[in-house]
Design an enzyme around this catalytic site. Structure first.
Site, mmCIF file in Angstrom:
data_model
loop_
_atom_site.group_PDB
_atom_site.id
_atom_site.type_symbol
_atom_site.label_atom_id
_atom_site.label_comp_id
_atom_site.label_asym_id
_atom_site.label_seq_id
_atom_site.Cartn_x
_atom_site.Cartn_y
_atom_site.Cartn_z
ATOM 1 C CB CYS A 145 -0.896 -0.004 1.231
ATOM 2 S SG CYS A 145 -1.755 1.546 1.544
ATOM 3 C CG HIS A 148 -1.425 3.268 5.574
ATOM 4 N ND1 HIS A 148 -2.504 3.095 4.734
ATOM 5 C CD2 HIS A 148 -1.757 4.270 6.425
ATOM 6 C CE1 HIS A 148 -3.463 3.943 5.066
ATOM 7 N NE2 HIS A 148 -3.043 4.673 6.088
#
Length: 254
Positions: A145, A148
């Protein structure tokens, strides 16, 4: 993103117009659209611009092995700083080699930047008089991701209708691997896979469905352990013909 506990497929999973989806690729995050009203000359210029973007997959930016070697010390130093920022002692025995391990692991997790789609596909496109649907489903996918820097993992289902050209089946999994091993959002990953196949084969249509778990939802934030995100991109007859789309969605569920 829309997250649901039970993946559902529908004939209208994507919202973008076909023109806007078909030009997305590689590091192109924007959308190129043709103007609604334009002169013939403007249309010609738009076509050239679109063709240029469509061909961009052959010249994608890559990261070399030499780049990895050069950047490894700075990456390791950054992880040392992170450990200190977390209140840890990077000099204690258990953490002595952690910055280097973490740096090499991150380079592996993002190794898709080192590869080009065209290098994978060049020797695997074959002339074949086959016009029935080709499907490879349940392709394992691991990504990171980009918001994050935590894992995304799941499965990818790919189908296409050949137009006198077919692709070696294992290369579909390689396309997934190249684009997933980058910092990603699932929506873009889904489109990149579909567009790469479209640009390489010029098939009658392409359908891609991705089902994934996002650790940024499971480990932090709402902490919903069983949530899955489902995204799809449909191009060509997969978008235009409901029967073709429904056949594809039925077969990947079977």
């Amino acid at each position: 993103m829309e997250h649901s506990k039970k993946p559902k497929y529908s004939s209208g999973d994507t919202k973008d117009s076909e023109d806007s989806v078909s030009v997305l690729n590689g590091h192109f995050d924007g959308i190129v659209k043709r103007p609604a009203v334009a002169s013939q000359a403007a249309e010609s210029g738009s076509h050239r611009a679109t063709t240029s973007v469509m061909e961009s997959w052959k010249e994608e930016r890559t990261r070399s092995l030499e780049d990895n070697e050069m950047s490894l010390p700075s990456l390791a130093a950054a992880y040392t700083t992170i450990l200190r920022g977390l209140g840890e002692d990077p000099e204690r025995q258990g953490l002595l080699k952690t910055p280097w391990r973490a740096a090499t692991a991150m380079q592996f997790f993002t190794k898709g930047y080192q590869e080009k789609i065209i290098d994978v596909l060049n020797d695997a496109i074959f002339d074949e008089d086959h016009d029935e649907m080709v499907i490879v489903k349940d392709i394992d996918m691991f990504s990171m991701c980009e918001h994050h820097l935590v894992p995304i993992f799941g499965r990818v289902h790919i189908g296409y209708l050949p137009n006198k050209r077919v692709l070696g089946l294992s290369k579909l999994a390689r396309i997934v691997e190249i684009y997933s091993r980058r910092l990603q959002v699932q929506e873009r990953l889904t489109k990149q896979i579909a567009v790469a196949i479209t640009e390489a084969l010029q098939p009658t249509g392409v359908g891609v469905v991705v089902e994934a778990t996002h650790m940024c939802m499971v480990m932090r934030g709402v902490q919903k352990m069983n949530s899955k995100t489902v995204t799809s991109t449909m191009l060509g007859v997969f978008r235009e013909d409901p029967k073709t789309r429904d056949e594809f969605l039925t077969l990947i569920r079977s």
